[in-house]
Design a protein around this motif. Structure first.
Motif, short mmCIF file in Angstrom:
data_model
loop_
_atom_site.label_atom_id
_atom_site.label_comp_id
_atom_site.label_asym_id
_atom_site.label_seq_id
_atom_site.Cartn_x
_atom_site.Cartn_y
_atom_site.Cartn_z
N THR A 29 0.85 -1.18 0.00
CA THR A 29 0.00 0.00 0.00
C THR A 29 0.88 1.24 0.00
O THR A 29 1.90 1.30 0.68
CB THR A 29 -0.93 0.02 1.24
OG1 THR A 29 -0.11 -0.05 2.40
CG2 THR A 29 -1.88 -1.15 1.21
N THR A 30 0.49 2.22 -0.78
CA THR A 30 1.27 3.45 -0.85
C THR A 30 0.95 4.30 0.36
O THR A 30 -0.21 4.41 0.78
CB THR A 30 0.96 4.23 -2.13
OG1 THR A 30 -0.45 4.47 -2.18
CG2 THR A 30 1.37 3.45 -3.37
N ALA A 31 1.96 4.90 0.92
CA ALA A 31 1.78 5.75 2.09
C ALA A 31 1.06 7.02 1.68
O ALA A 31 1.31 7.58 0.62
CB ALA A 31 3.13 6.08 2.71
N THR A 32 0.18 7.49 2.54
CA THR A 32 -0.54 8.73 2.23
C THR A 32 0.43 9.90 2.36
O THR A 32 1.33 9.89 3.21
CB THR A 32 -1.73 8.92 3.18
OG1 THR A 32 -1.25 8.88 4.52
CG2 THR A 32 -2.77 7.83 2.98
N ALA A 33 0.25 10.89 1.53
CA ALA A 33 1.13 12.05 1.53
C ALA A 33 0.95 12.84 2.82
O ALA A 33 -0.17 13.12 3.24
CB ALA A 33 0.84 12.93 0.33
N ALA A 34 2.05 13.18 3.43
CA ALA A 34 2.00 13.96 4.68
C ALA A 34 1.57 15.38 4.35
O ALA A 34 1.94 15.94 3.32
CB ALA A 34 3.37 13.96 5.33
N PRO A 35 0.77 16.01 5.21
CA PRO A 35 0.36 17.39 4.94
C PRO A 35 1.56 18.32 4.93
O PRO A 35 2.48 18.17 5.75
CB PRO A 35 -0.61 17.71 6.08
CG PRO A 35 -0.34 16.71 7.13
CD PRO A 35 0.21 15.49 6.43
N LYS A 36 1.56 19.24 4.01
CA LYS A 36 2.68 20.16 3.90
C LYS A 36 2.71 21.12 5.09
O LYS A 36 1.66 21.58 5.54
CB LYS A 36 2.59 20.96 2.60
CG LYS A 36 2.75 20.09 1.37
CD LYS A 36 2.70 20.90 0.11
CE LYS A 36 2.86 20.02 -1.11
NZ LYS A 36 2.76 20.79 -2.34
N ALA A 37 3.90 21.40 5.55
CA ALA A 37 4.06 22.32 6.69
C ALA A 37 3.71 23.74 6.26
O ALA A 37 4.11 24.19 5.19
CB ALA A 37 5.49 22.26 7.21
N GLU A 38 2.95 24.40 7.11
CA GLU A 38 2.57 25.78 6.79
C GLU A 38 3.75 26.70 7.04
O GLU A 38 4.48 26.55 8.02
CB GLU A 38 1.39 26.20 7.66
CG GLU A 38 0.13 25.38 7.40
CD GLU A 38 -1.00 25.80 8.31
OE1 GLU A 38 -0.90 26.86 8.95
OE2 GLU A 38 -1.96 25.03 8.40
N PRO A 39 3.99 27.67 6.14
CA PRO A 39 5.11 28.59 6.35
C PRO A 39 4.87 29.48 7.56
O PRO A 39 3.74 29.89 7.84
CB PRO A 39 5.14 29.42 5.06
CG PRO A 39 3.77 29.28 4.48
CD PRO A 39 3.24 27.95 4.92
N LYS A 40 5.94 29.74 8.32
CA LYS A 40 5.83 30.57 9.51
C LYS A 40 5.70 32.03 9.10
O LYS A 40 6.42 32.53 8.23
CB LYS A 40 7.06 30.39 10.41
CG LYS A 40 7.13 28.99 10.97
CD LYS A 40 8.34 28.82 11.87
CE LYS A 40 8.41 27.43 12.46
NZ LYS A 40 9.56 27.25 13.32
N ALA A 41 4.76 32.73 9.73
CA ALA A 41 4.53 34.14 9.40
C ALA A 41 5.34 35.06 10.28
O ALA A 41 5.72 34.77 11.36
CB ALA A 41 3.05 34.48 9.57
#
Length: 41
Positions: A29-41
Motif C-alpha cells: 500500500t502506498t503511504a498517504t502524503a504527509a500534509p505540507k508544513a505551513e510557512p511561519k509568518a
C-alpha cells in the motif's frame, strides 16, 4: 505431477490459482502524503 496437478506450483500457474504452494503477490500500500508544513509568518 504436471500442469494438471493443482497441488503443484506448475499446476497452479496453469489453472491461474493461488494457495500455499504459490502465494499471491502482496501489493504494497502506498503511504498517504504527509500534509505540507505551513510557512511561519
Amino acid at each position: 505431477m504436471g500442469r494438471g496437478d493443482v497441488k503443484t506450483k506448475k499446476g497452479k500457474i496453469f489453472s491461474k490459482s493461488f494457495g500455499k504452494v504459490r502465494p499471491a503477490r502482496i501489493r504494497k500500500t502506498t503511504a498517504t502524503a504527509a500534509p505540507k508544513a505551513e510557512p511561519k509568518a
